[in-house]
Design an enzyme around this catalytic site. Structure first.
Site, PDB file in Angstrom:
ATOM      1  N   THR A 229      -6.846   7.117   4.768  1.00  0.00           N
ATOM      2  CA  THR A 229      -6.920   6.316   6.118  1.00  0.00           C
ATOM      3  C   THR A 229      -6.428   7.041   7.465  1.00  0.00           C
ATOM      4  O   THR A 229      -5.565   8.000   7.329  1.00  0.00           O
ATOM      5  CB  THR A 229      -5.808   5.065   5.863  1.00  0.00           C
ATOM      6  OG1 THR A 229      -6.233   4.557   4.672  1.00  0.00           O
ATOM      7  CG2 THR A 229      -5.992   3.992   7.019  1.00  0.00           C
TER       8      THR A 229
ATOM      9  N   ARG B 245     -14.150  -4.755  -1.733  1.00  0.00           N
ATOM     10  CA  ARG B 245     -12.693  -4.237  -1.977  1.00  0.00           C
ATOM     11  C   ARG B 245     -11.991  -4.070  -0.603  1.00  0.00           C
ATOM     12  O   ARG B 245     -12.540  -3.437   0.157  1.00  0.00           O
ATOM     13  CB  ARG B 245     -12.673  -2.960  -2.899  1.00  0.00           C
ATOM     14  CG  ARG B 245     -11.369  -2.619  -3.095  1.00  0.00           C
ATOM     15  CD  ARG B 245     -10.871  -1.319  -2.169  1.00  0.00           C
ATOM     16  NE  ARG B 245      -9.597  -0.626  -2.468  1.00  0.00           N
ATOM     17  CZ  ARG B 245      -9.179   0.331  -1.732  1.00  0.00           C
ATOM     18  NH1 ARG B 245      -9.448   0.730  -0.686  1.00  0.00           N
ATOM     19  NH2 ARG B 245      -7.795   0.536  -2.077  1.00  0.00           N
TER      20      ARG B 245
ATOM     21  N   ASP C  31      -4.936  -1.447   1.563  1.00  0.00           N
ATOM     22  CA  ASP C  31      -3.795  -2.062   2.389  1.00  0.00           C
ATOM     23  C   ASP C  31      -4.041  -1.962   3.901  1.00  0.00           C
ATOM     24  O   ASP C  31      -3.241  -2.580   4.704  1.00  0.00           O
ATOM     25  CB  ASP C  31      -2.674  -0.817   2.188  1.00  0.00           C
ATOM     26  CG  ASP C  31      -2.890   0.433   2.533  1.00  0.00           C
ATOM     27  OD1 ASP C  31      -4.210   0.953   1.905  1.00  0.00           O
ATOM     28  OD2 ASP C  31      -2.391   1.106   3.397  1.00  0.00           O
TER      29      ASP C  31
ATOM     30  N   GLY D  21      -3.196   6.211   1.923  1.00  0.00           N
ATOM     31  CA  GLY D  21      -3.020   6.374   0.608  1.00  0.00           C
ATOM     32  C   GLY D  21      -3.544   5.340  -0.380  1.00  0.00           C
ATOM     33  O   GLY D  21      -4.443   4.745  -0.154  1.00  0.00           O
TER      34      GLY D  21
ATOM     35  N   GLY E 185      -4.117   2.340  -1.930  1.00  0.00           N
ATOM     36  CA  GLY E 185      -4.159   1.149  -1.034  1.00  0.00           C
ATOM     37  C   GLY E 185      -3.558   0.134  -1.916  1.00  0.00           C
ATOM     38  O   GLY E 185      -2.995  -0.875  -1.340  1.00  0.00           O
TER      39      GLY E 185
HETATM   40  N1  GLY Z   1      -5.220   3.462   2.194  1.00  0.00           N
HETATM   41  C1  GLY Z   1      -6.779   3.180   2.442  1.00  0.00           C
HETATM   42  C2  GLY Z   1      -7.119   2.114   1.196  1.00  0.00           C
HETATM   43  O1  GLY Z   1      -6.628   2.389   0.227  1.00  0.00           O
HETATM   44  O2  GLY Z   1      -8.212   1.539   1.550  1.00  0.00           O
END
Ligand code: GLY
Length: 298
Positions: free
Chosen positions: A157, A185, A188, A209, A211
């Site tokens: 991200t 989907r 986070d 990371g 999520g």
């Molecule tokens: N950290 C980004 C995701 O898992 O979508």
């Protein structure tokens, strides 16, 4: 109107918790520095933390080396679905979009959501909202790059957190999500208290990371509690990131950036790489690193 228009300011951006491919180092370093420059201009001339965070993340989304906007990861059907979140620490307003397709800059859609009662909208509804706000739409396939078509697993991200001269704090994230994930989907990144948070009375944080594990741990909330206790942002983020493998398994990795309300800045990661750039009102020049190893080696 600023109550304290000449206070300390700070900005930190990151390009994702990940393992860089061979030869990708320069593009990552250059990318986070370019993104930092966009937000810095705004903060130096007295603009808001919200504007600075949006501007920095727009640049990261435009650069194909990062998994956000143009260059996003592909889901199980080979399509781009993006998520982004923003938070304004002045009034705790949250704007977020999930599994959105066909917009050029998801962070600007999240930014526009800051003015709405709803905090998070997803899918086709989010794209309709962008259209109604006259934000640029694109063909979803135009967001796909060759790099992502050959990729196996990514969940990185991009993010930014800022403190402006008026003492206002903001946080933002943007991502193409997890490679090969189920359609629809949401990780986070658009979930406040998980991928990001900002509160003028405390500070701000943004994560990248794994999520699902970041959500299960409500990781941003943990960092905010630590900042509220007076912990240094670096220590608060390091402790949070260190929790990932305990809940998500040995491969659960991530990285985060944070600012405290008094302008202290910190970052940490347990991923192989994590490109970061930062500037504060105490620094003459920005600094950038590709990870903690590089920072420690000077
Ligand atoms: N950290 C980004 C995701 O898992 O979508």
């Amino acid at each position: 109107m600023f109550e304290n228009p000449s206070g300390p300011w700070a900005l930190i951006v990151h390009g994702g918790a990940k393992e860089m491919g061979p030869g990708e180092e320069d593009a990552n370093r250059q990318g986070v520095l370019e993104a930092l420059a966009e937000g810095r201009k705004i903060l130096e001339r007295g603009g808001t933390a919200v504007d600075a965070v949006e501007a920095s993340i727009r640049k990261l989304e435009d650069l194909p080396i990062f998994n956000a906007g143009h260059g996003s990861s592909l889901n199980e059907e080979g399509e781009v679905e993006m998520c982004s979140g923003m938070m304004d620490g002045r009034d705790l307003s949250v704007g977020a979009v999930g599994a959105i397709k066909g917009v050029r800059n998801p962070v600007s859609v999240a930014r526009a959501m800051l003015g709405e009662k709803e905090t998070l909208i997803v899918g086709e509804g989010a794209r309709t909202f962008a259209r109604n706000k006259n934000l640029p739409l694109v063909n979803n396939d135009a967001l796909i790059t060759e790099l992502r078509e050959s990729e196996l697993a990514e969940h990185d991200t991009v993010g930014a957190v800022a403190l402006d001269k008026g003492g206002n704090i903001a946080a933002g994230t943007s991502t193409g999500g997890l490679t090969g994930a189920h359609v629809g989907r949401i990780g986070d990144s658009p979930v406040p208290g998980c991928g990001f948070y900002a509160d003028n009375h405390v500070g701000a944080v943004a994560f990248s990371g794994d999520g699902e594990t970041i959500q299960r741990l409500a990781l941003a909330g943990r960092v905010m509690a630590a900042l509220d206790r007076g912990e240094h942002p670096e220590q608060a983020v390091a402790k949070a990131v260190a929790m990932l493998p305990g809940t998500g398994g040995a491969d659960a990795d991530g990285g985060g950036i944070a600012i405290s309300k008094d302008g202290r800045v910190g970052w940490a990661h347990n991923s192989p790489d994590f490109a970061v750039a930062m500037i504060t009102s105490d620094m003459n020049e920005p600094k950038a690193w590709l990870g903690k190893k590089e920072e420690k080696n000077g």
